[in-house]
Design a protein around this motif. Structure first.
Motif, mmCIF file in Angstrom:
data_model
loop_
_atom_site.group_PDB
_atom_site.id
_atom_site.type_symbol
_atom_site.label_atom_id
_atom_site.label_comp_id
_atom_site.label_asym_id
_atom_site.label_seq_id
_atom_site.Cartn_x
_atom_site.Cartn_y
_atom_site.Cartn_z
ATOM 1 N N GLU A 38 -8.539 5.992 -4.675
ATOM 2 C CA GLU A 38 -8.780 4.997 -3.632
ATOM 3 C C GLU A 38 -9.707 3.883 -4.113
ATOM 4 O O GLU A 38 -9.494 2.703 -3.790
ATOM 5 N N ALA A 39 -10.706 4.251 -4.913
ATOM 6 C CA ALA A 39 -11.633 3.230 -5.423
ATOM 7 C C ALA A 39 -10.967 2.345 -6.466
ATOM 8 O O ALA A 39 -11.050 1.108 -6.404
ATOM 9 N N ASN A 72 -8.345 -0.147 -5.414
ATOM 10 C CA ASN A 72 -8.835 -1.116 -4.417
ATOM 11 C C ASN A 72 -8.182 -0.889 -3.048
ATOM 12 O O ASN A 72 -7.858 -1.844 -2.343
ATOM 13 N N GLY A 73 -7.971 0.378 -2.736
ATOM 14 C CA GLY A 73 -7.428 0.722 -1.431
ATOM 15 C C GLY A 73 -5.924 0.608 -1.317
ATOM 16 O O GLY A 73 -5.360 0.840 -0.236
ATOM 17 N N ARG A 74 -5.244 0.297 -2.414
ATOM 18 C CA ARG A 74 -3.778 0.168 -2.345
ATOM 19 C C ARG A 74 -3.100 1.525 -2.229
ATOM 20 O O ARG A 74 -1.954 1.622 -1.785
ATOM 21 N N THR A 106 0.838 -1.202 0.000
ATOM 22 C CA THR A 106 0.000 0.000 0.000
ATOM 23 C C THR A 106 0.870 1.248 0.000
ATOM 24 O O THR A 106 2.039 1.224 0.420
ATOM 25 N N THR A 120 0.826 5.761 0.482
ATOM 26 C CA THR A 120 0.143 6.977 0.920
ATOM 27 C C THR A 120 0.565 8.123 0.021
ATOM 28 O O THR A 120 1.764 8.370 -0.175
ATOM 29 N N LYS A 144 -3.752 5.258 -0.503
ATOM 30 C CA LYS A 144 -4.557 6.134 0.334
ATOM 31 C C LYS A 144 -4.143 7.572 0.042
ATOM 32 O O LYS A 144 -2.955 7.902 0.074
#
Length: 346
Positions: free
Chosen positions: A54-55, A58-60, A24, A26, A62
């Motif tokens: 974010e969509a 798939n949240g990888r 992930t 940021t 932020k």
């Protein structure tokens, strides 16, 4: 090598792609204005970008938003982008100019006949070439050229401005853009550089008499509270320059780079759309007209504004930036001519 060792090695190799996929990131995105996505173009850009990234990741990834200049003045925030402390910034022309002075080419006065011409120029080959040059010389990857609010108007607290002759004696706030300052001088006013965070107070206290910005920005900043007159000159269309730290971007997996780039394009469309809605609604000029005297120059008066600024701007670009300046100005006007032909169906 034992069977057990081989089995463990095989398992590790199988697991590696899933570990990479599961990593992930940021992404800190900053901009200069309040995070009011229904009122401010850069806020709409940021909000849509965050949602899309974010969509679609798939949240990888932020996305953290830092609006309203909370990380510092423009130059300070862009230095943070350079160092990787902040990953991305939606910069004004004045902000990027401190790292890439040739952004002045986007501030040639009275260059655009319509918004659609501007969109085609900045989304097309000219914008791509400019983005490449910015990355090569300033070290920022450009995600795109966004909407700063639209065509510029001039406001002041002293008197109605109907022609360049009325500009004499006016202290007009500008960004830290040499060409903006040259345009103001060509009109007969005195340019004064004031940081965005200080503009309202400077207008209120008389440090400067006036300023120039798009209608949506004037309304957002509530300048009608400290200004009496507005003249709809439409003399500039200056884009936001959306930058990202190139190492952060290039270190992303290919699929996430595509997500970020696509989300930025969608965000730019949202910012443009919001500005046009504000211009067409009572949140735009009617809000200003309730407290300000609005003046629309006649055709003859507009010619005076053009005649005062266009030759001066071209001369300035040639003298300050030499052959490189002349090259970019020529490319800019050729891109505009081509965009106008395409929009006319020629």
């Amino acid at each position: 090598m034992s069977r057990r060792t081989l089995t463990a090695l095989f398992a590790a190799l199988v697991l590696l792609p899933s570990l990479a996929f599961g990593q992930t990131y940021t992404l800190k995105l900053a901009h200069l204005n309040p995070q009011n996505p229904f009122e401010v173009a850069s806020a709409a850009m940021a909000e849509v970008f965050k949602s899309e990234v974010e969509a679609n990741s798939n949240g990888r990834i932020k996305v953290e938003l830092y609006p309203n200049g909370v990380l510092g003045k423009e130059a300070e925030t862009m230095i943070q982008v350079k160092s990787g402390v902040v990953q991305s910034y939606i910069s004004s022309s004045g902000g990027i100019a401190q790292f890439y002075p040739l952004i002045d080419v986007t501030n040639m006065p009275f260059a655009f006949s319509s918004y659609n011409v501007g969109y085609k120029v900045y989304d097309g080959a000219f914008g791509q070439a400019l983005a490449k040059d910015i990355e090569a010389k300033a070290g920022f990857k450009v995600l795109g050229f966004g909407e700063s609010g639209g065509f510029f108007a001039i406001t002041n607290s002293k008197k109605p401005i109907k022609s360049p002759a009325d500009m004499k004696g006016i202290k007009l706030r500008t960004m830290a853009l040499p060409l903006h300052q040259e345009i103001v001088k060509a009109l007969g006013a005195s340019p004064t550089t004031v940081a965005w965070a200080e503009v309202y107070t400077s207008l209120q206290t008389g440090v400067v008499d006036g300023q120039m910005n798009p209608i949506s920005i004037i309304a957002m900043a509530k300048f009608q509270e400290v200004q009496k007159y507005i003249t709809l000159t439409n003399h500039l269309y200056a884009p936001y320059v959306w930058v990202i730290n190139p190492k952060f971007y290039n270190d992303l997996p290919a699929d996430l780079r595509a997500v970020v780039s696509d989300a930025a394009r969608t965000g730019i469309l949202a910012g443009r759309g919001l500005s046009r809605i504000i211009d067409a609604s009572d949140k735009g000029l009617p809000t200003l007209a309730a407290k300000m005297e609005v003046y629309v120059p006649t055709t003859a008066e507009m010619k005076q504004f053009r005649d005062a600024t266009m030759p001066a701007a071209r001369k300035f670009m040639s003298e300050k930036y030499k052959q490189e300046g002349e090259k970019w100005v020529d490319q800019f006007y050729k891109a505009i001519e081509q965009a106008e032909k395409e929009l006319a169906g020629k």
